[in-house]
Design an enzyme around this catalytic site. Structure first.
Site, short mmCIF file in Angstrom:
data_model
loop_
_atom_site.label_atom_id
_atom_site.label_comp_id
_atom_site.label_asym_id
_atom_site.label_seq_id
_atom_site.Cartn_x
_atom_site.Cartn_y
_atom_site.Cartn_z
N GLU A 305 -15.29 34.97 3.23
CA GLU A 305 -14.64 34.98 2.19
C GLU A 305 -15.57 34.46 0.80
O GLU A 305 -15.14 33.89 -0.09
CB GLU A 305 -13.41 34.17 2.20
CG GLU A 305 -12.37 34.47 3.24
CD GLU A 305 -11.30 33.62 3.46
OE1 GLU A 305 -10.20 34.36 3.73
OE2 GLU A 305 -10.99 32.58 3.10
N LYS A 374 -10.96 28.54 14.67
CA LYS A 374 -9.40 28.42 14.41
C LYS A 374 -8.60 28.71 15.65
O LYS A 374 -9.19 29.37 16.45
CB LYS A 374 -9.10 29.41 13.29
CG LYS A 374 -9.43 29.14 11.79
CD LYS A 374 -8.80 29.92 10.92
CE LYS A 374 -9.28 29.34 9.55
NZ LYS A 374 -8.57 30.24 8.43
N ASP A 379 -5.74 33.93 11.77
CA ASP A 379 -5.85 33.10 10.67
C ASP A 379 -4.35 32.08 10.80
O ASP A 379 -3.65 32.42 10.05
CB ASP A 379 -6.05 33.89 9.11
CG ASP A 379 -6.13 32.88 8.34
OD1 ASP A 379 -6.02 31.53 8.46
OD2 ASP A 379 -6.45 33.11 7.01
N GLU A 407 0.54 26.76 5.38
CA GLU A 407 0.18 28.07 4.66
C GLU A 407 1.36 29.12 5.26
O GLU A 407 1.52 30.09 4.27
CB GLU A 407 -1.22 28.32 4.81
CG GLU A 407 -1.59 29.65 4.18
CD GLU A 407 -3.08 29.81 4.18
OE1 GLU A 407 -3.92 29.28 4.88
OE2 GLU A 407 -3.50 30.92 3.60
#
Ligand code: GCW
Length: 715
Positions: A305, A374, A379, A407
């Protein structure tokens, strides 16, 4: 003048004022009592009189060596906790023989190889907490306090415990200006501007809370890091935090910017093979350890990113990680190198990318590096299969990264107990070795003898008075720590502990709350992303549904990339006929995931693109099941709301009302998710929402027109 005077004295005015006052008083009463600041460390008077009398007998006189910093914090904790729990003062004595509670180092205890374990034994009425190190005594003390807070007998204690994971960490995604990326509980608790001189009470309470659940490492700054954190001025601020946390057994780690040599000192490159760059990091390590002798190490997001990394110089991840590892090695520091990468120009479907970049590097990382993965391959979605990296890199230490901040699970207004999700991943069998090669055994090192074991959670903590925005968000911080300590504990047991310590001792109420927590994550899956759907949220802030979004710069930022809905059906074909993501799993799973008939319903559309009239296990069509899942999710939130409202007299008004208000938001938002997603998918399925289901209140265009420029937490 006269007129208005008489008005003020008139009865009408008095009535208005008194109504206003009643209103004001009613509202104020909603916010009285426990506000959540004390978390699970409330230490309220033990209301069972018999039990309290027994506790008091055991704990009236305490022997404790306070020569270490940790000894002092144990004493402080006991001075806070015992009188509050027992309703009477306790005495500290320097004479061991006079004590009824002895907290003392026992160098020969050998309960664990990490030297953080403890034993608690009751013998002839005397309770002894022993450990090889002061921090073990601290953990033992918190364990004893937990037993009392959950009203257990102390009469015959025979406890021996040690952590299953070495580094039990919180990763804060907090920026230096106190904005928190994906944070929904106020600002960052770390006030860099006022550090190092101004040491807030919160830092100490944060450390206490962490120590009470065994967390021993914190990264106070965002993985999207800022080179400034390694400047001398900021290192002094970090030092102040490290000094506060040390007695609580907590080490500070820093997220670093890979380009720091260039940014801070103007080096021409940050290439990990450049000797000057290597020297720069060695000198930086020396500078840090001068200030913070027990500094934990670096956490790195590289070539992900937009972050800089070794890839900028054509180097692989191991070369970047090992350069840092070598700089930290002489001081005992570690590198946590994140595997969350997905490249701009990759030919791979996104879920395949971390594996394809990292698996070829297995065995190449230094022993003080752990690759932090993760839990799922995309994600932190409400449900993902476990990441195929677990089990696929047997010669590398792999760390687990869970997200505690919600999130993708409703921010801080949706009630989601994540213990069930963490357990689902930890207990998943990778089948990469003979029976029982679970994800938990990969990360605790028992499968491959990994030298470094780590579990990290992306924190949900901020300056909100209750720390986590939602009272139930506290449970996720709690469960992260408890599972990092012992991943064999059950999600339900941990929820029970948390409820007893935080909300109520009433057995019936607690049973109801625990049941509601245990279902809460699945409710969210149902009204957001059922049957293996994922990444349907709106762009940027990730608030609310946006399954229609298809215009973002990169294909794999668009929800349409993930659900692939069209006239023929829905879901992303990751089988060997599709993107072949199944090939990254062990043969056992390949056989299952390749076949829609064998794939569990809850991952069906993760792995398959199926027709709208596909016949599900239940005999119903896919469309009908999809609709039913969305509706059942939203209905379950309404049920949860009613269950909560019925507990009004069992919960402190402030806590009760905070949750009540959040649930009202969640009820609305669950329907919003449901209606927006169903209306959108309906444009492809062309099938009706069957009779008997409440029809959406608005049109699809309405949901598509909503914008939220100020939703919190964006990167
Ligand atoms: O989930 C995504 C978030 C980003 C985050 C990134 C990561 C810190 O949307 O905000 O950046 O993951 O894990 O690096």
């Amino acid at each position: 003048m006269k007129q208005s005077f008489s008005f003020f004295r008139s009865g009408v005015f008095a009535v208005i004022i008194s109504l206003f006052m009643q209103q004001a008083q009613a509202n104020l009463a909603d916010f009285q009592g426990e506000d959540g600041y004390r978390l699970w460390l409330k230490y309220e008077l033990v209301d069972n009189v018999q039990l309290r009398a027994n506790y008091t007998k055991h704990l009236s006189t305490v022997y404790l060596d306070t020569s270490s910093g940790t000894g002092k914090v144990i004493q402080q904790e006991l001075q806070l906790a015992l009188p509050a729990l027992l309703g009477t003062e306790v005495r500290f004595t320097a004479k061991r023989s006079q004590a009824s509670l002895v907290i003392a180092l026992t160098p020969t205890l050998k309960v664990d190889p990490l030297n953080e374990g403890f034993a608690i034994k009751t013998q002839q009425g005397l309770i002894r907490i022993s450990a090889e190190n002061p921090v073990g005594l601290l953990y033992g003390t918190f364990h004893l306090l937990r037993l009392m807070q959950t009203e257990q007998s102390l009469a015959k204690l025979d406890v021996e415990q040690s952590p299953k994971i070495q580094l039990r960490m919180l990763n804060h995604w907090d920026d230096l200006d106190r904005h928190t990326e994906r944070g929904f509980a106020g600002e960052s608790i770390f006030d860099w501007h006022k550090l190092p001189d101004y040491k807030e009470q919160r830092y100490y309470d944060y450390a206490r809370a962490n120590a009470s659940i065994g967390i021993n490492g914190v990264v106070p700054i965002n993985v999207n890091s800022n080179a400034l954190i390694l400047s001398p001025a900021y290192l002094h601020k970090v030092q102040a935090l490290a000094d506060i946390f040390r007695p609580y057994g907590i080490k500070v780690y820093l997220s670093i910017k890979f380009s720091s040599p260039q940014q801070l000192d103007g080096l021409p490159t940050s290439d990990p093979l450049d000797p000057d760059v290597q020297l720069w990091w060695q000198n930086k390590a020396a500078e840090i350890y001068q200030l913070i002798p027990d500094f934990g190490g670096f956490l790195v997001k590289a070539n992900s990113e937009g972050q800089p990394g070794p890839g900028d110089y054509g180097r692989t991840h191991d070369l970047g990680a090992n350069m840092l590892a070598k700089a930290l090695k002489p001081y005992g520091g570690n590198v946590l190198w994140r595997a969350f990468v997905y490249a701009h120009d990759s030919e791979y479907e996104r879920s395949l990318q971390a594996y394809s970049e990292f698996v070829p590097l297995d065995g190449k990382f230094d022993s003080n590096v752990s690759v932090q993965v993760k839990n799922g391959p995309i994600d932190f979605q409400p449900r993902e299969p476990f990441s195929p990296l677990f089990g696929a890199m047997p010669k590398t230490s792999l760390a687990m990264e869970f997200q505690v901040t919600q999130e993708y699970l409703g921010f801080s207004t949706h009630l989601a107990y994540l213990g069930t999700m963490y357990k689902e991943v930890l207990d998943a069998d990778t089948h990469t070795q003979d029976k029982g090669s679970t994800v938990a055994k990969v990360i605790d090192g028992s499968l491959s003898k990994a030298p470094l074991t780590v579990m990290a959670g992306v924190a949900n903590i901020g300056t909100d008075r209750n720390w986590t925005g939602h009272i139930f968000g506290q449970a996720n911080w709690y469960v992260l720590g408890r599972l990092a300590w012992d991943h064999n504990l059950g999600a339900e047991q941990i929820a029970q502990e948390w409820v007893a310590m935080t909300l109520t001792h009433d057995a019936k109420a607690s049973e109801k709350i625990v049941a509601l927590m245990m279902r809460s994550r699945e409710n969210i899956v149902n009204y957001m992303t059922p049957l293996g759907l994922h990444h349907l949220m709106d762009t940027g802030h990730h608030y609310g549904p946006g399954p229609w979004v298809d215009n973002l710069g990169r294909a794999d930022w668009n929800p349409t990339y993930y659900h692939r809905a069209d006239e023929n059906g829905i879901g992303l074909d990751r089988t060997s006929k599709g993107t072949n993501a199944v090939s990254q799993y062990a043969p056992y799973w390949q056989a299952i995931f390749n076949d829609p008939q064998k794939t569990p319903d809850n991952l069906l559309l993760w792995f398959h693109h199926l027709p709208w009239d596909y016949k599900m296990r239940s005999g119903k069509t896919l469309w009908l099941e999809l609709v039913e899942h969305y509706y059942s999710g939203a209905a379950a939130v309404e049920a949860m709301q009613n269950q909560w409202l019925a507990l009004k007299n069992k919960i402190e008004p402030n806590q009760f009302n905070q949750v009540r208000m959040a649930l009202a938001i969640q009820v609305k938002e669950a329907k919003w998710w449901r209606d927006a997603c169903i209306l959108y998918f309906q444009t492809y399925s062309k099938l009706p929402i069957p009779k008997g289901f409440e029809q959406p209140k608005h049109s699809l265009e309405y949901y598509q027109s909503l914008t939220f420029p100020y939703a919190p937490g964006q990167g």
